[in-house]
Design a protein around this motif. Structure first.
Motif, PDB file in Angstrom:
ATOM      1  N   GLU A  35       7.044   5.859  -2.576  1.00 27.72           N
ATOM      2  CA  GLU A  35       7.439   4.847  -2.738  1.00 27.72           C
ATOM      3  C   GLU A  35       6.851   3.951  -1.807  1.00 27.72           C
ATOM      4  O   GLU A  35       6.239   2.054  -1.979  1.00 27.72           O
ATOM      5  CB  GLU A  35       8.523   4.377  -2.092  1.00 27.72           C
ATOM      6  N   PHE A  36       6.375   4.318  -0.550  1.00 30.25           N
ATOM      7  CA  PHE A  36       5.377   3.260   0.284  1.00 30.25           C
ATOM      8  C   PHE A  36       4.318   3.127  -0.240  1.00 30.25           C
ATOM      9  O   PHE A  36       3.665   1.876  -0.344  1.00 30.25           O
ATOM     10  CB  PHE A  36       5.272   4.511   1.438  1.00 30.25           C
ATOM     11  N   TRP A  37       2.920   4.354  -0.898  1.00 31.27           N
ATOM     12  CA  TRP A  37       2.054   3.556  -1.268  1.00 31.27           C
ATOM     13  C   TRP A  37       2.101   2.246  -2.960  1.00 31.27           C
ATOM     14  O   TRP A  37       1.294   2.417  -2.917  1.00 31.27           O
ATOM     15  CB  TRP A  37       1.262   4.526  -1.921  1.00 31.27           C
ATOM     16  N   ASN A  38       3.681   2.611  -3.286  1.00 29.16           N
ATOM     17  CA  ASN A  38       3.634   1.262  -4.342  1.00 29.16           C
ATOM     18  C   ASN A  38       3.720  -0.097  -4.148  1.00 29.16           C
ATOM     19  O   ASN A  38       4.088  -1.006  -4.633  1.00 29.16           O
ATOM     20  CB  ASN A  38       4.759   1.971  -5.721  1.00 29.16           C
ATOM     21  N   SER A  39       4.038   0.229  -2.391  1.00 29.66           N
ATOM     22  CA  SER A  39       4.119  -0.896  -1.394  1.00 29.66           C
ATOM     23  C   SER A  39       3.212  -1.762  -1.264  1.00 29.66           C
ATOM     24  O   SER A  39       2.968  -2.691  -0.877  1.00 29.66           O
ATOM     25  CB  SER A  39       5.618  -0.560  -0.491  1.00 29.66           C
ATOM     26  N   CYS A  40       2.472  -0.996  -1.474  1.00 28.04           N
ATOM     27  CA  CYS A  40       0.602  -1.643  -0.708  1.00 28.04           C
ATOM     28  C   CYS A  40       0.553  -3.015  -1.422  1.00 28.04           C
ATOM     29  O   CYS A  40      -0.337  -3.020  -2.657  1.00 28.04           O
ATOM     30  CB  CYS A  40      -0.216  -0.649  -1.149  1.00 28.04           C
ATOM     31  N   ALA A  41       0.250  -4.010  -1.023  1.00 29.91           N
ATOM     32  CA  ALA A  41       0.549  -5.024  -0.938  1.00 29.91           C
ATOM     33  C   ALA A  41      -1.102  -6.089  -1.258  1.00 29.91           C
ATOM     34  O   ALA A  41      -1.718  -6.833  -2.019  1.00 29.91           O
ATOM     35  CB  ALA A  41       1.493  -6.215  -1.246  1.00 29.91           C
ATOM     36  N   GLN A  42      -1.328  -5.476  -0.199  1.00 35.13           N
ATOM     37  CA  GLN A  42      -2.845  -6.701   0.440  1.00 35.13           C
ATOM     38  C   GLN A  42      -3.842  -5.712   1.387  1.00 35.13           C
ATOM     39  O   GLN A  42      -3.944  -5.243   1.732  1.00 35.13           O
ATOM     40  CB  GLN A  42      -2.214  -7.464   1.225  1.00 35.13           C
ATOM     41  N   PHE A 101       0.608   9.729 -13.163  1.00 28.86           N
ATOM     42  CA  PHE A 101       1.470   9.146 -12.568  1.00 28.86           C
ATOM     43  C   PHE A 101       0.967   8.597 -10.893  1.00 28.86           C
ATOM     44  O   PHE A 101       0.223   8.526 -10.910  1.00 28.86           O
ATOM     45  CB  PHE A 101       1.600  10.939 -11.329  1.00 28.86           C
ATOM     46  N   ASN A 102       2.020   7.457 -11.461  1.00 26.45           N
ATOM     47  CA  ASN A 102       1.384   6.632 -10.103  1.00 26.45           C
ATOM     48  C   ASN A 102       1.995   6.525  -8.316  1.00 26.45           C
ATOM     49  O   ASN A 102       3.546   6.437  -7.890  1.00 26.45           O
ATOM     50  CB  ASN A 102       2.876   5.387 -10.079  1.00 26.45           C
ATOM     51  N   TYR A 103       1.378   7.095  -8.334  1.00 28.50           N
ATOM     52  CA  TYR A 103       1.243   7.382  -6.768  1.00 28.50           C
ATOM     53  C   TYR A 103       1.038   6.470  -5.937  1.00 28.50           C
ATOM     54  O   TYR A 103       1.977   6.047  -5.030  1.00 28.50           O
ATOM     55  CB  TYR A 103      -0.538   8.024  -6.551  1.00 28.50           C
ATOM     56  N   GLY A 104       0.903   5.178  -6.397  1.00 31.73           N
ATOM     57  CA  GLY A 104       0.873   3.298  -5.606  1.00 31.73           C
ATOM     58  C   GLY A 104       0.010   2.717  -6.616  1.00 31.73           C
ATOM     59  O   GLY A 104       0.516   2.918  -7.682  1.00 31.73           O
ATOM     60  N   SER A 105       0.130   1.785  -5.923  1.00 28.22           N
ATOM     61  CA  SER A 105      -0.066   0.287  -6.643  1.00 28.22           C
ATOM     62  C   SER A 105      -1.279   0.466  -6.888  1.00 28.22           C
ATOM     63  O   SER A 105      -1.962   1.065  -6.799  1.00 28.22           O
ATOM     64  CB  SER A 105       0.325  -0.996  -5.841  1.00 28.22           C
ATOM     65  N   LYS A 106      -1.384  -0.799  -8.153  1.00 27.04           N
ATOM     66  CA  LYS A 106      -2.705  -0.880  -8.579  1.00 27.04           C
ATOM     67  C   LYS A 106      -4.710  -0.802  -7.343  1.00 27.04           C
ATOM     68  O   LYS A 106      -5.426  -0.492  -7.506  1.00 27.04           O
ATOM     69  CB  LYS A 106      -3.111  -1.607  -9.892  1.00 27.04           C
ATOM     70  N   LEU A 107      -3.611  -1.743  -6.122  1.00 28.72           N
ATOM     71  CA  LEU A 107      -4.571  -1.533  -5.103  1.00 28.72           C
ATOM     72  C   LEU A 107      -4.736  -0.471  -4.554  1.00 28.72           C
ATOM     73  O   LEU A 107      -5.827  -0.733  -3.919  1.00 28.72           O
ATOM     74  CB  LEU A 107      -4.533  -2.313  -4.038  1.00 28.72           C
ATOM     75  N   VAL A 108      -4.699   1.213  -4.743  1.00 28.21           N
ATOM     76  CA  VAL A 108      -4.858   1.577  -4.390  1.00 28.21           C
ATOM     77  C   VAL A 108      -5.274   2.965  -4.911  1.00 28.21           C
ATOM     78  O   VAL A 108      -5.336   3.651  -5.739  1.00 28.21           O
ATOM     79  CB  VAL A 108      -3.144   3.264  -3.952  1.00 28.21           C
ATOM     80  N   ASN A 109      -6.682   2.937  -3.375  1.00 29.29           N
ATOM     81  CA  ASN A 109      -7.848   3.554  -4.337  1.00 29.29           C
ATOM     82  C   ASN A 109      -7.895   4.914  -3.410  1.00 29.29           C
ATOM     83  O   ASN A 109      -9.144   4.458  -2.498  1.00 29.29           O
ATOM     84  CB  ASN A 109      -9.410   2.769  -4.882  1.00 29.29           C
ATOM     85  N   ILE A 110      -8.164   6.011  -3.285  1.00 31.76           N
ATOM     86  CA  ILE A 110      -8.716   7.038  -2.420  1.00 31.76           C
ATOM     87  C   ILE A 110      -9.034   7.891  -2.182  1.00 31.76           C
ATOM     88  O   ILE A 110      -9.226   8.333  -3.477  1.00 31.76           O
ATOM     89  CB  ILE A 110      -7.340   7.246  -1.471  1.00 31.76           C
ATOM     90  N   VAL A 111     -10.743   8.249  -2.111  1.00 32.27           N
ATOM     91  CA  VAL A 111     -11.692   8.904  -2.447  1.00 32.27           C
ATOM     92  C   VAL A 111     -11.537   9.763  -1.692  1.00 32.27           C
ATOM     93  O   VAL A 111     -11.477   9.713   0.030  1.00 32.27           O
ATOM     94  CB  VAL A 111     -12.728   8.118  -2.847  1.00 32.27           C
ATOM     95  N   ALA A 112     -11.925  11.237  -1.516  1.00 32.64           N
ATOM     96  CA  ALA A 112     -12.239  12.671  -0.826  1.00 32.64           C
ATOM     97  C   ALA A 112     -13.924  12.092  -0.668  1.00 32.64           C
ATOM     98  O   ALA A 112     -14.497  12.100  -1.742  1.00 32.64           O
ATOM     99  CB  ALA A 112     -11.670  13.632  -1.547  1.00 32.64           C
ATOM    100  N   ASP A 113     -14.061  12.587   0.304  1.00 25.66           N
ATOM    101  CA  ASP A 113     -15.439  12.265   0.941  1.00 25.66           C
ATOM    102  C   ASP A 113     -16.154  13.316   1.461  1.00 25.66           C
ATOM    103  O   ASP A 113     -15.756  13.216   2.799  1.00 25.66           O
ATOM    104  CB  ASP A 113     -16.116  11.007   1.015  1.00 25.66           C
TER     105      ASP A 113
END
Length: 547
Positions: A493-500, A344-356
């Motif tokens: 849609e928003f997180w898949n638009s993450c570009a940089q 499931f594509n929550y976002g683009s491949k640049l999106v790495n979100i951690v719980a910490d």
């Protein structure tokens, strides 16, 4: 009222909180009472054992005990007047048990051994009564006891030891500077919280923790009386898990931005920010109104943190996903079938979100959660794919796991612990990139700083976010301030638009100091870290247009 900024336990609105009547978790005490030393850990262990032994003798198969002393100091000012100072303490013991496969809970402010034993017996009786309607027995993930351990928020300067007059003097300087630089009105506030928590369980843990949090904040208002207009700018501070040293305002901890804009990391110059805020509020009075359309957005961490909180943090809470948490702010679109698909594509491949639960100086960081589980870091979204959720000991089996994520928290000794959000953060980019570098690559865009009004639906999917400051970007340069800006999108849609992404040198945290959840309502504090991030082709609307 910004619902997730302040959750009023007494039902009072924002105006009451900022005024002379504020909701307090505990009893009013003198400022000197806040400085009384912590109770001896050996004594708390004896009291905890009274509860554990009493619970087991009445048939509990598991029990945990939280002995808590919760301190608060809140200071409120407006212009050159102090509006309110509140000092509060709450002290007592909460006992949670499993009997007949069912949870039971009871709490008391009477910490005599006989009262504690009676409280434990009550918790077991409640569990046995509840078991008559329990469909499946509670199944806790195993947790090895850690014995006698202690942990404290790393402090250089305990905020409760700083004289009240010194704090008031700071706020008066903040207000005076804002007024001298164009503010018509200004309010400024300091929030300090200390949780002294002792946890013990039948697993063999005896954990003593001393947790500190701080939040300095203000709102300045500039007024154009002839036009009948006013504009505000809130502080660009972030609540932190640290002491009064946050307010030292070290120059080395400032993050220079484009066009002379300043952000802050692990220290904060409140007077400087208020001075700049007053000038920027005046500038907003003459700012150009946005033309609706598609824009590339460059989002500062002090803004993006709130979007992370609402669209990722709450969406990956397992109780929301399962529908257990529904009435208070809804469920989640990120359902188990999406996680089970493994794609499931929550976002683009640049999106790495951690719980910490381990990041230094943040609001959600502790050594152990309120189930005695050590803090750790784990992936929620990896390379854009939804890979995990936030879970407690009695939830993780649903995910096929055998180890809790350490997400249990209660806001007071008389509140039962349940799943609460850890720090949820977007990892920085690996390529060297500053904010100015990022802006150079934008032809038509908006640079947004600070949190503003927002709205998100009951499944954490469709949303709208505003901000504090908006700057127009044309052909790689900031050309002026904008107004009436909000962007609309849905989470995927928003997180898949993450570009940089900017790199680690730009990484900063945003915080939510009073985040509400549950019925009865509880509040918690949580941080969200990220670098400045670019999102391409996002729909922007004009919030000032009259229909």
């Amino acid at each position: 009222m910004r619902r997730r900024d302040f959750i009023q336990l007494s039902g009072l609105g924002m105006s009451a909180l900022m005024g002379s009547s504020i909701p307090v978790l505990g009893n009013a005490v003198s400022v000197h009472h806040l400085l009384e030393p912590r109770a001896d850990a050996a004594l708390k262990k004896k009291l905890a054992d009274v509860a554990l032994n009493a619970a087991k003798s009445k048939g509990a198969t598991y029990a945990d005990v939280r002995i808590g002393r919760y301190l608060q100091q809140f200071i409120f000012t407006r212009e050159m007047k102090v509006q309110n100072i509140t000092n509060a303490e709450s002290y007592g013991i909460g006992i949670r048990v499993i009997a007949n496969g069912t949870w039971g809970f009871s709490a008391t402010s009477d910490v005599r051994p006989e009262a504690i034993a009676k409280c434990a017996e009550t918790a077991v009786a409640i569990a046995k009564a509840n078991s008559k309607i329990q469909k499946e027995p509670v199944d806790l993930a195993p947790q090895k006891g850690v014995g006698d351990v202690s942990w404290q928020t790393p402090l250089k300067k305990n905020a409760f030891e700083v004289p009240v007059q010194e704090k008031i003097d700071l706020l008066m300087k903040v207000n005076d500077s804002a007024m001298k630089n164009g503010a018509g009105f200004v309010t400024s506030n300091l929030f300090f919280i200390n949780e002294q928590k002792y946890f013990a369980s039948t697993d063999g843990s005896y954990i003593d923790q001393d947790i500190h949090r701080i939040w300095p904040t203000f709102t300045v208002t500039a007024v154009d009386r002839q036009a009948g207009k006013f504009k505000t700018r809130d502080a660009l501070s972030s609540p932190m898990g640290m002491g009064y040293e946050y307010l030292d305002g070290l120059a080395s901890d400032k993050i220079p931005g484009p066009n002379g804009l300043i952000s802050y990391r692990n220290s904060y110059d409140m007077v400087e920010d208020a001075t700049v805020a007053a000038r920027q509020a005046k500038e907003k009075l003459a700012a150009k109104s946005i033309q609706s359309g598609k824009y590339d957005l460059v989002l500062d961490p002090n803004h993006l943190g709130l979007t992370i909180h609402e669209s990722v943090g709450h969406a990956t809470e397992l109780d929301r996903v399962l529908g257990y948490e529904a009435n208070y702010a809804g469920t989640s679109f990120a359902t188990l079938d999406k996680w089970k698909s493994k794609n499931f594509n929550y976002g683009s491949k640049l999106v790495n979100i951690v719980a910490d639960k381990t990041q230094p100086l943040t609001l959600g960081t502790v050594a152990y959660d309120d189930e005695g589980v050590p803090g750790k870091e784990w992936d929620l979204i990896k390379d854009g794919i939804l890979v995990n959720y936030q879970a407690t000991r009695d939830q993780v089996k649903i995910l096929g796991g055998t180890e809790s994520n350490g997400c249990s928290y209660a806001d007071n000794w008389d509140s039962i612990q349940f799943q609460r959000m850890p720090n949820v953060s977007l990892k920085p980019g690996t390529e060297k990139r500053s904010v100015s570098d990022m802006i150079k690559g934008v032809d038509k865009g908006i640079y947004i700083m600070g949190r503003g009004s927002y709205s998100i639906d009951q499944q954490r999917y469709n949303f709208q976010f505003g901000g504090q400051l908006f700057y127009e970007i044309k052909n790689g340069q900031i050309v002026g301030m904008l107004d009436d800006v909000a962007y609309q999108s849905n989470t995927q849609e928003f997180w898949n638009s993450c570009a940089q992404l900017c790199d680690k040198d730009d990484y900063r945290t945003f915080g939510s100091f009073f985040d509400g959840k549950g019925q009865p309502s509880q509040v918690s504090a949580v941080s969200h870290g990220c670098p400045t991030t670019r999102f391409n082709g996002v729909n922007v609307i004009n919030t000032g247009r009259k229909i």
